[in-house]
Design an enzyme around this catalytic site. Structure first.
Site, PDB file in Angstrom:
ATOM      1  N   GLY A  16     -31.490  46.061  73.309  1.00 34.77           N
ATOM      2  CA  GLY A  16     -30.445  47.062  73.107  1.00 34.77           C
ATOM      3  C   GLY A  16     -29.702  47.504  74.352  1.00 34.77           C
ATOM      4  O   GLY A  16     -28.968  48.490  74.311  1.00 34.77           O
ATOM      5  N   ASP A  40     -30.205  42.484  65.303  1.00 38.91           N
ATOM      6  CA  ASP A  40     -31.036  41.455  65.947  1.00 38.91           C
ATOM      7  C   ASP A  40     -32.180  41.082  65.025  1.00 38.91           C
ATOM      8  O   ASP A  40     -32.558  41.839  64.138  1.00 38.91           O
ATOM      9  CB  ASP A  40     -31.611  41.980  67.274  1.00 38.91           C
ATOM     10  N   ASP A  81     -24.874  37.902  72.490  1.00 39.01           N
ATOM     11  CA  ASP A  81     -25.697  37.498  73.637  1.00 39.01           C
ATOM     12  C   ASP A  81     -26.934  36.765  73.117  1.00 39.01           C
ATOM     13  O   ASP A  81     -28.008  36.820  73.713  1.00 39.01           O
ATOM     14  CB  ASP A  81     -26.094  38.774  74.417  1.00 39.01           C
ATOM     15  N   TRP A 127     -27.153  46.162  75.833  1.00 39.94           N
ATOM     16  CA  TRP A 127     -25.698  46.064  75.686  1.00 39.94           C
ATOM     17  C   TRP A 127     -25.179  47.246  74.856  1.00 39.94           C
ATOM     18  O   TRP A 127     -24.104  47.778  75.127  1.00 39.94           O
ATOM     19  CB  TRP A 127     -25.293  44.723  75.039  1.00 39.94           C
ATOM     20  N   LYS A 144     -22.076  34.547  74.911  1.00 42.91           N
ATOM     21  CA  LYS A 144     -22.808  33.734  75.877  1.00 42.91           C
ATOM     22  C   LYS A 144     -22.823  32.297  75.359  1.00 42.91           C
ATOM     23  O   LYS A 144     -23.027  32.062  74.178  1.00 42.91           O
ATOM     24  CB  LYS A 144     -24.241  34.261  75.987  1.00 42.91           C
ATOM     25  N   ASP A 174     -31.093  38.565  60.432  1.00 37.37           N
ATOM     26  CA  ASP A 174     -30.730  37.266  61.031  1.00 37.37           C
ATOM     27  C   ASP A 174     -29.213  37.102  60.891  1.00 37.37           C
ATOM     28  O   ASP A 174     -28.689  37.131  59.772  1.00 37.37           O
ATOM     29  CB  ASP A 174     -31.477  36.163  60.270  1.00 37.37           C
TER      30      ASP A 174
END
Ligand code: SAM
Length: 814
Positions: free
Chosen positions: A56, A76, A117, A58, A157, A92
């Site tokens: 967490g 997440d 990310d 971010w 990312k 998911d």
């Protein structure tokens, strides 16, 4: 995500510590902070979606930088502990359920920014990892396309892999600006890179193929097939530069030797394969059996083909030369001067192109090499000059030789220059001239052929030289010891600057004109055949400053002095009134010489120390107060030598004699660098080591290692000093008490005992107060309010880490 703390990637670096300090849940927070610093997307956003948000950090950063009342939704696979101002849930991101939950949280709003990310299973098989990460990126892009506002940003990312470019292409179709960047907090060892896509185009309809991994990451056929290569080698596979070939994850690679002969890039094969195989394919191969049977395919060549990874430069060169010969025999090489019409049909169309490419390549490489070669040659030249001067100083040559180098038979300008013949690679031809019939060259034109193969040979030589230099650079990058060694070597072989100013002619002052200066210096060298020690080159000064010469020098000086004294005595009788000043001058004259000797021997000693430890260290004063060299014996060789001298087995004269061996004064002219490097490592005198000497050195090293380090010694010293100060204070106070007549003996003893107990009492250690970085203390810098004394800012995560460490330590103990 648990962080491994011991090695490489999991190292606890400054960002980790900073994250702890600031109360962020992961060091990743700084990646977002730095990305935002560069692109400023957070301040502009009111609704943000953080995909793959656990633990967490971010979301924490987003909450900090986004305007008040903004909406932050984080999701997440792993649970996320509540974050103020953020909505988080576990799901998911590849599932429909996740999409629906996001929708339910965002209601009718659209996001201004979508962050991703995600990193699945990092650490397992790299190829697999990269692919699933790329898939995850595509999945997050899919969600972004659904939830992003027009003009919104998507920050993701990506791992640098073969899927990187297709991803970038897709991003560019959907956003007006796409930039890839690596924030400073992202570890260099990590293949991750961040792509910031701004200005979402929000198309009405997106072709599902855009977001389908099967299409996006599908292998594209090569749009420009290399037909030329196919003529020679129809089944040749395209080389993949991005890593293992699909389906081939083995380290050991083998390639038929015929491919090596056919290829236009033999160096690439030698660099990437382990073995050149002579194995016949199931159906049999005529070319292979021919290669196998040819005379040129010697046993040595076969052995070289067996394991390419253990070959040296010489063997590579042999393999390349052998390939060239075979190519000539198979008609794969077409001579430049051969008339077009005589060429074989198939080869005629292809070979010239092949040649042209090769020539262009050759030209490029030659240009690149030219600068480095001229530098190398200059260095060699300088080295040669210096060596000659050393020889001159040792009376091993006449000063005439120096002049001869410029204009004599061996010089560059000479009519007959063996060196030049060597350069044209024709020395063998000269030495074997008697065996060659005079007309053979003109008859069949083999002269031009050999010229051409010489060209090829030179090219190969240059390529190998470049490869060797690159190899050395790589090794240097890896190895700091090697870097230090090279730095030392460069210092030793630094450009020769001639004699010092004192020895230059008086007209030798124009510093700008370097060439003139060099010429003048050369002339100076021949004009002053026996320079004084003050003008010795580095190596010569070092050589003469060795211990063994100290005695000899002294003896010679003593003899000279005696002679001078005798002369002076004679003169004194004649001229009794010689002034004091003149005498003083005579005494002071040798001082600069001694100083220089001292400096040179200092350098020598530092070099010995460097050699043994592989580090460049500041040289310390190697002389004791009495002026003797204070050289520590640190190698078993030196110890053995010292023992043999101490026991009278060897005299200093023997040591001098030993210095004249086959390794001294080797002629290194014209030898390639790699050869010299190799020689330097192995071709040196091996001095005997006795068991006793080895044991003595071992003992000495053990004693050195057992010594506490300097800092500890200093701390102990300080402690002792303070204790002594306290004791002194106590002594004075108790003396005062003892002298106080107003006090009774009992009171005095009580007061002194009290003083003593107070002095010996240890102060309790100040407790460090742990302050959890939450609530008002989150993200603060400086002392938290209401906290006195020592403090440390921690977060709950750090507590967990410490507990885990303790648990692990306990486990290990069991
Ligand atoms: C590098 S961490 C993210 C760190 C996060 N940005 C932060 O600042 O704390 C990667 C996360 O991706 C999550 N992840 C991987 N695959 C996922 C998936 N299919 N759905 C949701 N999350 C996933 C992992 O659980 C992991 O927590």
């Amino acid at each position: 995500m648990a962080i491994q703390k011991k090695h490489g990637k999991g190292r606890l670096d400054k960002w980790y510590r900073l994250a702890k300090e600031k109360g962020y849940r992961a060091r990743a927070a700084f990646k977002l902070i730095q990305l935002n610093q560069k692109y400023g997307f957070l301040e502009k956003s009111k609704v943000l979606l953080d995909l793959c948000a656990a633990p967490g950090s971010w979301c924490q950063v987003a909450a900090e930088y986004m305007p008040a009342q903004s909406i932050i939704v984080g999701v997440d696979l792993s649970p996320i502990k509540p974050i103020p101002r953020a909505i988080t849930f576990q799901s998911d991101i590849t599932t429909e359920k996740c999409r629906a939950t996001i929708r339910s949280h965002l209601k009718h709003w659209k996001a201004d920014c979508v962050l991703h990310d995600g990193a699945p299973n990092v650490g397992a098989a790299w190829v697999q990892d990269a692919f699933s990460q790329a898939e995850l990126v595509l999945q997050s892009l899919k969600l972004a396309t659904e939830f992003l506002n027009e003009g919104g940003s998507f920050v993701t990312k990506v791992f640098r892999s073969k899927d990187y470019n297709p991803l970038l292409w897709v991003f560019k179709q959907l956003f007006t600006s796409v930039e890839a960047t690596k924030p400073p907090s992202s570890r260099n060892v990590s293949a991750e890179i961040f792509v910031v896509c701004r200005g979402y185009k929000a198309p009405k309809r997106i072709d599902p193929k855009f977001l389908d991994p099967k299409h996006v990451f599908a292998e594209l056929a090569d749009p420009t097939p290399n037909n030329e290569a196919k003529v020679f080698n129809p089944e040749k596979k395209r080389r993949r530069r991005e890593g293992y070939e699909e389906g081939d994850y083995t380290q050991f690679k083998e390639i038929p030797v015929t491919e090596f002969i056919n290829t236009t890039d033999p160096i690439a094969i030698l660099g990437s394969y382990n073995k050149l195989s002579f194995q016949q394919p199931p159906g049999g191969d005529l070319a292979m059996s021919t290669v196998d049977r040819l005379e040129d395919t010697t046993d040595e060549i076969r052995m070289c083909c067996e394991d390419l990874k253990i070959l040296g430069k010489k063997e590579f060169r042999n393999l390349l030369r052998w390939r060239l010969k075979l190519r000539e025999k198979f008609g794969l090489v077409v001579k430049k001067n051969q008339p077009q019409e005589t060429e074989a049909e198939e080869v005629a169309e292809i070979a010239p192109m092949d040649e042209e490419l090769a020539i262009q390549e050759q030209l490029l490489k030659m240009r690149e090499k030219e600068t480095s070669r001229s530098k190398k040659e200059r260095r060699k030249e300088n080295e040669k000059k210096r060596k000659e001067i050393v020889r001159l100083q040792m009376h091993m040559t006449t000063p005439m030789d120096i002049g001869m180098e410029q204009i004599g038979p061996g010089g560059e300008d000479a009519t007959f220059s063996l060196k030049r013949i060597d350069r044209a690679n024709a020395r063998d031809a000269v030495t074997n001239a008697r065996d060659i019939p005079a007309e053979s060259e003109s008859e069949d034109g083999s002269g031009s052929e050999s010229e051409e193969s010489d060209d090829d040979g030179d090219r190969l030589e240059r390529e190998l030289d470049t490869m060797y230099e690159q190899y050395q650079d790589r090794m240097e990058d890896k190895d700091s010891k090697l870097r230090a060694k090279k730095a030392r070597k460069n210092y030793e072989t630094e450009e020769w600057e001639g004699f010092s100013d004192e020895n230059k002619g008086s007209d030798n002052e124009d510093e700008e004109d370097e060439e003139d200066e060099e010429d003048e210096q050369d002339t100076a060298a021949s004009a002053h055949p026996a320079p004084q020690s003050g003008s010795l080159s580095n190596n010569a000064a070092l050589f003469f400053d060795q211990d063994i010469f100290q005695g000899l020098g002294d003896e010679a000086e003593e003899e000279e002095e005696e002679e001078e004294e005798e002369e002076e005595e004679g003169e004194d009788e004649d001229d009794i009134e010689m002034g004091d000043e003149e005498e003083e001058e005579e005494e002071e004259a040798p001082a600069p010489k001694q100083k220089k000797q001292k400096q040179a021997s200092k350098k020598q000693e530092s070099e010995w120390v460097d050699d043994s430890e592989g580090e460049v260290e500041e040289p310390e004063d190697p002389r004791k107060a009495n002026g003797q060299l204070d050289i520590d014996i640190i190698t078993a060789e030196a110890m053995a030598l010292a023992q043999s001298m101490a026991t009278g087995e060897k005299r200093s004269q023997d040591i001098v004699d030993d210095g004249y061996n086959r390794f001294a004064f080797r002629d290194m002219d014209g030898l390639p660098e790699w050869f010299l490097d190799d020689e330097g490592q192995h071709s040196k005198p091996h001095r005997p080591i006795t068991k006793a000497a080895a044991a003595a050195i071992r003992e000495k090293m053990r004693a050195i290692n057992a010594r506490p380090i300097k800092k500890v010694m200093e701390a102990k010293g300080r402690k002792k000093f303070k204790a002594a100060q306290r004791l002194e204070k106590l002594r004075k106070k108790s003396a005062l008490l003892a002298d106080d007549e107003a006090l009774s003996e009992r009171d005095k003893s009580q007061a002194i005992t009290k003083l003593m107990s107070k002095a010996t009492k240890k102060k309790p250690k100040q407790q460090v107060k742990l302050v959890v970085a939450k609530g008002a203390n989150r993200g603060i810098s400086g002392r938290p309010r209401g906290v006195k004394g020592k403090y440390k800012i921690v977060d709950s995560r750090m507590k967990k880490d410490i507990r885990a460490e303790k648990r692990l330590a306990k486990k290990k103990q069991k």
